[in-house]
Motif scaffolding. Structure first.
Motif, PDB file in Angstrom:
ATOM      1  N   ASN A 160       0.778  -1.282   0.022  1.00 51.05           N
ATOM      2  CA  ASN A 160      -0.009  -0.014   0.143  1.00 51.05           C
ATOM      3  C   ASN A 160       0.810   1.166  -0.104  1.00 51.05           C
ATOM      4  N   TYR A 161       2.065   1.272   0.032  1.00 51.58           N
ATOM      5  CA  TYR A 161       3.009   2.367   0.073  1.00 51.58           C
ATOM      6  C   TYR A 161       4.307   2.282  -0.908  1.00 51.58           C
ATOM      7  N   GLU A 162       4.891   3.382  -1.020  1.00 57.62           N
ATOM      8  CA  GLU A 162       6.048   3.639  -1.678  1.00 57.62           C
ATOM      9  C   GLU A 162       6.884   4.335  -1.179  1.00 57.62           C
ATOM     10  N   LEU A 163       8.025   4.257  -1.125  1.00 60.19           N
ATOM     11  CA  LEU A 163       9.411   4.975  -0.300  1.00 60.19           C
ATOM     12  C   LEU A 163      10.391   4.903  -1.557  1.00 60.19           C
ATOM     13  N   LEU A 164      10.597   6.319  -1.991  1.00 63.06           N
ATOM     14  CA  LEU A 164      11.739   6.540  -3.167  1.00 63.06           C
ATOM     15  C   LEU A 164      13.054   6.459  -2.588  1.00 63.06           C
ATOM     16  N   SER A 165      14.208   6.252  -3.347  1.00 64.26           N
ATOM     17  CA  SER A 165      15.606   6.191  -3.004  1.00 64.26           C
ATOM     18  C   SER A 165      15.932   7.618  -2.582  1.00 64.26           C
ATOM     19  N   GLN A 166      16.905   7.958  -1.918  1.00 66.44           N
ATOM     20  CA  GLN A 166      17.189   9.645  -1.697  1.00 66.44           C
ATOM     21  C   GLN A 166      18.809   9.635  -1.875  1.00 66.44           C
ATOM     22  N   VAL A 167      19.221  10.671  -2.428  1.00 68.98           N
ATOM     23  CA  VAL A 167      20.760  11.007  -2.399  1.00 68.98           C
ATOM     24  C   VAL A 167      21.078  11.758  -1.128  1.00 68.98           C
ATOM     25  N   LEU A 168      21.706  11.450  -0.195  1.00 67.73           N
ATOM     26  CA  LEU A 168      22.304  12.033   0.876  1.00 67.73           C
ATOM     27  C   LEU A 168      23.907  12.507   0.228  1.00 67.73           C
ATOM     28  N   SER A 169      24.305  13.830   0.832  1.00 65.92           N
ATOM     29  CA  SER A 169      25.666  14.068   0.893  1.00 65.92           C
ATOM     30  C   SER A 169      26.302  14.671   2.198  1.00 65.92           C
TER      31      SER A 169
END
Length: 169
Positions: A160-169
């Motif tokens: 029921n959910y979606e969590l997108l990738s992130q780019v951290l620096s």
């Protein structure tokens, strides 16, 4: 009767929105259409075998005709349409990535932050998986964080959910 239902984002309910319209009313006959609750067959996102979101049945209950000429017509008390419940987009905050000594690979150690956007008291299990953009040593390197979700408690279903990738620096 022609039924049309609208897609919605997952909200933990079967409540749907839609519209019915009459067809085959003769000439200037006065016929109005009304209906009761509109509901999806399931509160959850429906997916096919490949995991793609698919439409599910939407039921319009309590369909009735009224008006001066309504007696000249008949209608089923229910009408059906199809629409999608799409996954709710979550966000993660406070995810951190540890510094490391150069070891020739891009794998990074990530500490999962907190999820926000879950419906009601639903919970999911979440794991952060991280990798540096290259194995070349430097400071303040971008790190891509991908999330792995699993079913949780209080009705929390990963589908029921979606969590997108992130780019951290």
């Amino acid at each position: 009767v022609t039924a049309s239902a609208l897609d919605k984002t997952y909200d933990g309910t079967t409540v749907a929105t839609g519209n019915l319209s009459t067809v085959n009313v003769i000439g200037q006959d006065h016929v109005q259409l009304s209906w009761g609750p509109v509901a999806f067959a399931s509160k959850d996102v429906s997916r096919d075998a490949q995991g793609q979101v698919q439409a599910q049945v939407v039921n319009f209950a309590g369909v009735q005709l009224s008006g001066l000429d309504a007696g000249n017509y008949s209608v089923n008390s229910t009408a059906l349409s199809r629409a999608k419940i799409t996954p709710k987009l979550l966000s993660a905050s406070g995810t951190s990535v540890a510094n490391k000594s150069q070891d020739g690979n891009t794998q990074a150690s990530a500490q999962m932050g907190s999820l926000s956007g879950l419906v009601g008291s639903e919970q999911l299990q979440a794991q952060a998986l991280a990798s540096f953009d290259s194995a070349v040593p430097s400071s303040n390197k971008p790190v891509t964080v991908r999330y792995r979700l699993a079913d949780g408690v209080n009705g929390g279903l990963v589908g029921n959910y979606e969590l997108l990738s992130q780019v951290l620096s």
